[in-house]
Design a protein around this motif. Sequence first.
Motif, PDB file in Angstrom:
ATOM      1  N   GLY A  41       0.805  -1.215   0.000  1.00 37.04           N
ATOM      2  CA  GLY A  41       0.000   0.000   0.000  1.00 37.04           C
ATOM      3  C   GLY A  41       0.834   1.258   0.000  1.00 37.04           C
ATOM      4  O   GLY A  41       2.073   1.211  -0.028  1.00 37.04           O
ATOM      5  N   PRO A  42       0.190   2.420   0.061  1.00 39.72           N
ATOM      6  CA  PRO A  42       0.905   3.695   0.039  1.00 39.72           C
ATOM      7  C   PRO A  42       1.884   3.880   1.185  1.00 39.72           C
ATOM      8  O   PRO A  42       2.845   4.649   1.047  1.00 39.72           O
ATOM      9  CB  PRO A  42      -0.234   4.725   0.117  1.00 39.72           C
ATOM     10  CG  PRO A  42      -1.432   4.008  -0.405  1.00 39.72           C
ATOM     11  CD  PRO A  42      -1.271   2.582   0.026  1.00 39.72           C
ATOM     12  N   ASP A  43       1.669   3.211   2.303  1.00 42.50           N
ATOM     13  CA  ASP A  43       2.609   3.323   3.413  1.00 42.50           C
ATOM     14  C   ASP A  43       3.895   2.540   3.158  1.00 42.50           C
ATOM     15  O   ASP A  43       4.897   2.764   3.834  1.00 42.50           O
ATOM     16  CB  ASP A  43       1.970   2.827   4.709  1.00 42.50           C
ATOM     17  CG  ASP A  43       0.864   3.733   5.197  1.00 42.50           C
ATOM     18  OD1 ASP A  43       0.856   4.916   4.803  1.00 42.50           O
ATOM     19  OD2 ASP A  43       0.000   3.261   5.960  1.00 42.50           O
ATOM     20  N   GLN A  44       3.855   1.607   2.204  1.00 36.45           N
ATOM     21  CA  GLN A  44       5.029   0.778   1.932  1.00 36.45           C
ATOM     22  C   GLN A  44       5.742   1.173   0.637  1.00 36.45           C
ATOM     23  O   GLN A  44       6.946   0.941   0.506  1.00 36.45           O
ATOM     24  CB  GLN A  44       4.623  -0.710   1.835  1.00 36.45           C
ATOM     25  CG  GLN A  44       4.148  -1.326   3.133  1.00 36.45           C
ATOM     26  CD  GLN A  44       2.716  -0.967   3.463  1.00 36.45           C
ATOM     27  OE1 GLN A  44       1.879  -0.864   2.575  1.00 36.45           O
ATOM     28  NE2 GLN A  44       2.411  -0.776   4.742  1.00 36.45           N
ATOM     29  N   ALA A  45       5.015   1.734  -0.331  1.00 37.66           N
ATOM     30  CA  ALA A  45       5.628   2.093  -1.612  1.00 37.66           C
ATOM     31  C   ALA A  45       5.008   3.385  -2.128  1.00 37.66           C
ATOM     32  O   ALA A  45       3.796   3.568  -2.063  1.00 37.66           O
ATOM     33  CB  ALA A  45       5.427   0.968  -2.631  1.00 37.66           C
TER      34      ALA A  45
ATOM     35  N   ASP B  81       5.976   4.650  -5.362  1.00 36.41           N
ATOM     36  CA  ASP B  81       5.982   4.690  -6.828  1.00 36.41           C
ATOM     37  C   ASP B  81       6.305   3.304  -7.368  1.00 36.41           C
ATOM     38  O   ASP B  81       6.487   2.339  -6.610  1.00 36.41           O
ATOM     39  CB  ASP B  81       6.993   5.717  -7.347  1.00 36.41           C
ATOM     40  CG  ASP B  81       8.389   5.534  -6.761  1.00 36.41           C
ATOM     41  OD1 ASP B  81       8.787   4.370  -6.526  1.00 36.41           O
ATOM     42  OD2 ASP B  81       9.088   6.536  -6.557  1.00 36.41           O
ATOM     43  N   THR B  82       6.427   3.199  -8.700  1.00 33.79           N
ATOM     44  CA  THR B  82       6.655   1.916  -9.353  1.00 33.79           C
ATOM     45  C   THR B  82       7.976   1.299  -8.932  1.00 33.79           C
ATOM     46  O   THR B  82       8.067   0.077  -8.699  1.00 33.79           O
ATOM     47  CB  THR B  82       6.615   2.093 -10.878  1.00 33.79           C
ATOM     48  OG1 THR B  82       5.341   2.615 -11.263  1.00 33.79           O
ATOM     49  CG2 THR B  82       6.846   0.769 -11.587  1.00 33.79           C
ATOM     50  N   ASP B  83       9.018   2.101  -8.814  1.00 37.56           N
ATOM     51  CA  ASP B  83      10.324   1.550  -8.428  1.00 37.56           C
ATOM     52  C   ASP B  83      10.282   0.937  -7.035  1.00 37.56           C
ATOM     53  O   ASP B  83      10.849  -0.142  -6.807  1.00 37.56           O
ATOM     54  CB  ASP B  83      11.395   2.641  -8.488  1.00 37.56           C
ATOM     55  CG  ASP B  83      11.757   3.024  -9.916  1.00 37.56           C
ATOM     56  OD1 ASP B  83      11.483   2.211 -10.826  1.00 37.56           O
ATOM     57  OD2 ASP B  83      12.297   4.133 -10.117  1.00 37.56           O
ATOM     58  N   GLU B  84       9.631   1.610  -6.103  1.00 42.34           N
ATOM     59  CA  GLU B  84       9.558   1.059  -4.746  1.00 42.34           C
ATOM     60  C   GLU B  84       8.671  -0.188  -4.717  1.00 42.34           C
ATOM     61  O   GLU B  84       8.945  -1.124  -3.958  1.00 42.34           O
ATOM     62  CB  GLU B  84       9.032   2.118  -3.780  1.00 42.34           C
ATOM     63  CG  GLU B  84      10.021   3.254  -3.562  1.00 42.34           C
ATOM     64  CD  GLU B  84       9.614   4.180  -2.426  1.00 42.34           C
ATOM     65  OE1 GLU B  84       8.554   3.941  -1.804  1.00 42.34           O
ATOM     66  OE2 GLU B  84      10.353   5.156  -2.175  1.00 42.34           O
ATOM     67  N   LEU B  85       7.643  -0.221  -5.550  1.00 39.34           N
ATOM     68  CA  LEU B  85       6.813  -1.426  -5.642  1.00 39.34           C
ATOM     69  C   LEU B  85       7.630  -2.588  -6.185  1.00 39.34           C
ATOM     70  O   LEU B  85       7.545  -3.719  -5.669  1.00 39.34           O
ATOM     71  CB  LEU B  85       5.612  -1.150  -6.547  1.00 39.34           C
ATOM     72  CG  LEU B  85       4.614  -2.298  -6.724  1.00 39.34           C
ATOM     73  CD1 LEU B  85       3.961  -2.662  -5.398  1.00 39.34           C
ATOM     74  CD2 LEU B  85       3.550  -1.919  -7.753  1.00 39.34           C
TER      75      LEU B  85
ATOM     76  N   ILE C 192       3.049 -15.566  -4.319  1.00 32.07           N
ATOM     77  CA  ILE C 192       3.255 -14.332  -3.570  1.00 32.07           C
ATOM     78  C   ILE C 192       1.893 -13.674  -3.445  1.00 32.07           C
ATOM     79  O   ILE C 192       1.246 -13.362  -4.463  1.00 32.07           O
ATOM     80  CB  ILE C 192       4.248 -13.389  -4.262  1.00 32.07           C
ATOM     81  CG1 ILE C 192       5.651 -13.990  -4.269  1.00 32.07           C
ATOM     82  CG2 ILE C 192       4.271 -12.024  -3.555  1.00 32.07           C
ATOM     83  CD1 ILE C 192       6.672 -13.156  -5.045  1.00 32.07           C
ATOM     84  N   ARG C 193       1.450 -13.483  -2.209  1.00 27.99           N
ATOM     85  CA  ARG C 193       0.143 -12.875  -1.952  1.00 27.99           C
ATOM     86  C   ARG C 193       0.387 -11.479  -1.406  1.00 27.99           C
ATOM     87  O   ARG C 193       1.005 -11.312  -0.347  1.00 27.99           O
ATOM     88  CB  ARG C 193      -0.631 -13.727  -0.940  1.00 27.99           C
ATOM     89  CG  ARG C 193      -2.045 -13.256  -0.642  1.00 27.99           C
ATOM     90  CD  ARG C 193      -2.657 -14.130   0.457  1.00 27.99           C
ATOM     91  NE  ARG C 193      -4.100 -13.920   0.612  1.00 27.99           N
ATOM     92  CZ  ARG C 193      -4.643 -12.943   1.319  1.00 27.99           C
ATOM     93  NH1 ARG C 193      -3.873 -12.062   1.942  1.00 27.99           N
ATOM     94  NH2 ARG C 193      -5.957 -12.833   1.414  1.00 27.99           N
ATOM     95  N   ALA C 194      -0.070 -10.464  -2.113  1.00 32.04           N
ATOM     96  CA  ALA C 194       0.152  -9.077  -1.713  1.00 32.04           C
ATOM     97  C   ALA C 194      -1.197  -8.409  -1.448  1.00 32.04           C
ATOM     98  O   ALA C 194      -2.201  -8.727  -2.093  1.00 32.04           O
ATOM     99  CB  ALA C 194       0.913  -8.312  -2.792  1.00 32.04           C
ATOM    100  N   VAL C 195      -1.208  -7.495  -0.489  1.00 32.64           N
ATOM    101  CA  VAL C 195      -2.468  -6.866  -0.079  1.00 32.64           C
ATOM    102  C   VAL C 195      -2.279  -5.363   0.096  1.00 32.64           C
ATOM    103  O   VAL C 195      -1.157  -4.867   0.246  1.00 32.64           O
ATOM    104  CB  VAL C 195      -2.988  -7.473   1.251  1.00 32.64           C
ATOM    105  CG1 VAL C 195      -3.302  -8.951   1.077  1.00 32.64           C
ATOM    106  CG2 VAL C 195      -1.983  -7.274   2.392  1.00 32.64           C
ATOM    107  N   GLY C 196      -3.408  -4.642   0.079  1.00 33.45           N
ATOM    108  CA  GLY C 196      -3.414  -3.222   0.407  1.00 33.45           C
ATOM    109  C   GLY C 196      -3.078  -2.289  -0.731  1.00 33.45           C
ATOM    110  O   GLY C 196      -2.845  -1.093  -0.505  1.00 33.45           O
TER     111      GLY C 196
END
Length: 425
Positions: free
Chosen positions: A71-75, A77-81, A96-100
């Motif tokens: 989510g926005p608290d973890q990334a 932009d695209t590079d951080e994602l 890989i299960r991703a949420v938020g």
Amino acid sequence: MLIQRANLLGRAMGTVDIRVGDTIEEIGPSLAARRGEPVLDAALGAVIPGLHDHHVHVYSAAAEHNSLRVGPDQARDTDELRKLFAGAVPGADGWIRAVGYHEQVAGPLDRDRLDAVAPAVPVRVQHRSGVLWTLNSAGLAAIGRPDHPDGILRSADPTWAEVLPRRDAEIGSYAERLARYGVTAVTDATPDLSERPRGLPQRLHMLAPGKKILHDDALDLDGLVTWIGERHAEDVPVAVHCVTAAQLVVTMAALRTTGVLPGDRIEHAAMVPDDCVGDLAELGVTVVTQPNFVAERGDTYRRDVDAADHHQLWRVATLLTAGVRVALSTDAPFGDADPWAAMRAAVHRRTPQGFVLNPDERIPAHTALELFFGTAQDPARPRRVQVGQPGDLCVLAAPPRQVVRTLDADLVAATIIGGTVVFSR
């Protein structure tokens, strides 16, 4: 078991002892312990009904603990994602299960964009709203849909989700967290859920087959009327997911046509226009809402929702004043699973940056607490600690006045379900 030296909410003075089994059997000022009977000293702390979280998703909440948060608290932009996915380790099932996920991270997500940022293993990403998943090409191949055009699938569609493995082993850790919060019962709002999760000591009520998720791009009043009528004909109450004003208006129109069955619910009611408040009260339907999202996402609402509509967001006080039947929940894992945090959000309505969003919707602390005291059959009617009630209790390490003042999960000293201690600090 016997609980000694307990203080009850609303009791003017004096402690009581409580004998509890499957139900509360006896309450008195000084009860003698029976031979072999376990005794718990409440030490003048408050004893309240065990909390009921009226809208959660048990399997998703259990799996969330071992899911990648994107989510926005973890990334930002695209590079951080891309970096988040690069460090992710697939689970035992190979996924890989991703949420938020939210569009402010890297824009709208589809299979091509996910292929560009994620490893070439099966990946599925849940939108923060909970209603959509995006799968990459490897994930689509794994569920037998390699030619799917965009990889965007709806959570309420069981035809793809049923092929995914359940993570039953994670239920236990989620149940332990619930017990630490004093939660003795939950209502699972997952559409089409038909089996009880193993390893969950809390009492469980399932909204399926009466749960329906609406989407603004596919609102169908006639279809909704037909679906509600079919459920009502089977004596099944309905619970309709309404997070936009349009969804709420269509649902109320449908219920006016079909009539309301006891137990019918509006889930979320995230946006309630002024002219809908009186109609909700007149219908007599129960609204199960989550003001915790003000504390968790309030600054995003301030940016993305028109300022003229801020007063419609996650209303509680206005609904209660109008006579609408209201209960609170967390919507875990899409909201924080701590019901005490949800209570504080209902009282203070502070966003993460400290802004008070729609202060007119604040409610007293004792009201916020009681909105977690309802039952599965009647979420809006608070239970009391009295003889004949279920033996589900929460013992707190502070007297009632302090409990109401702080609304803090750290005060939970013991959680009791059916006369059995399932958590003790």
